[in-house]
Design a protein around this motif. Sequence first.
Motif, short mmCIF file in Angstrom:
data_model
loop_
_atom_site.label_atom_id
_atom_site.label_comp_id
_atom_site.label_asym_id
_atom_site.label_seq_id
_atom_site.Cartn_x
_atom_site.Cartn_y
_atom_site.Cartn_z
N VAL A 117 58.86 -0.55 40.07
CA VAL A 117 58.19 -0.28 41.35
C VAL A 117 56.90 0.49 41.08
N PRO A 118 55.95 0.39 42.02
CA PRO A 118 54.71 1.16 41.83
C PRO A 118 55.01 2.65 41.93
N PRO A 119 54.21 3.48 41.26
CA PRO A 119 54.42 4.92 41.34
C PRO A 119 54.22 5.41 42.79
N VAL A 120 55.03 6.37 43.18
CA VAL A 120 54.94 6.89 44.56
C VAL A 120 54.33 8.29 44.60
N VAL A 121 54.14 8.91 43.45
CA VAL A 121 53.51 10.23 43.40
C VAL A 121 52.14 10.05 42.76
N GLY A 122 51.11 10.48 43.48
CA GLY A 122 49.73 10.28 43.05
C GLY A 122 49.44 11.12 41.89
N SER A 162 74.83 -6.92 38.88
CA SER A 162 73.50 -6.43 38.51
C SER A 162 72.56 -7.60 38.20
N GLU A 163 73.08 -8.65 37.59
CA GLU A 163 72.24 -9.82 37.32
C GLU A 163 71.80 -10.49 38.62
N ALA A 164 72.70 -10.56 39.58
CA ALA A 164 72.37 -11.16 40.88
C ALA A 164 71.32 -10.32 41.60
N ALA A 165 71.44 -8.99 41.52
CA ALA A 165 70.47 -8.11 42.17
C ALA A 165 69.10 -8.26 41.51
N MET A 166 69.07 -8.41 40.20
CA MET A 166 67.80 -8.51 39.49
C MET A 166 67.07 -9.81 39.82
N GLU A 171 59.56 -7.55 40.00
CA GLU A 171 59.33 -7.16 38.61
C GLU A 171 60.51 -6.32 38.16
N SER A 172 60.89 -6.45 36.88
CA SER A 172 61.99 -5.66 36.36
C SER A 172 61.72 -5.29 34.92
N VAL A 173 62.42 -4.23 34.48
CA VAL A 173 62.40 -3.80 33.09
C VAL A 173 63.86 -3.61 32.72
N GLY A 174 64.40 -4.52 31.91
CA GLY A 174 65.83 -4.46 31.60
C GLY A 174 66.63 -4.69 32.87
N ASN A 175 67.54 -3.77 33.17
CA ASN A 175 68.35 -3.85 34.39
C ASN A 175 67.81 -2.93 35.48
#
Length: 95
Positions: free
Chosen positions: A90-95, A73-77, A82-86
């Motif tokens: 991502v930008p919101p996909v529902v308007g 998980s650390e390698a993926a992060m 941008e990240s929040v914790g683990n």
Amino acid sequence: MISEDEVARVAHLARLSLNPDEITKLAQQLSSVLKHFEHVSKINTEGVEPMVTPSDIEEFWREDRVAQVAGASEAAMLNAPESVGNLFKVPPVVG
């Protein structure tokens, strides 16, 4: 033909920074690829069976096993813009 505006929009969505020369070159290259596919799509394939692969594939089955990978998980992060914790932010996909 793919326009330079379309290339710029897709580059923005993919978070790619392209200069104007690269956008022009990519628009031309992608248009060329699409023209090739237009040419290929005109080939008469009546009576030709579709192929999954051009060569025989030998099936290889293995047992599925659950395994913990240390540090995965650390390698993926490290790849996250941008990240929040683990979690990936991502930008919101529902308007």
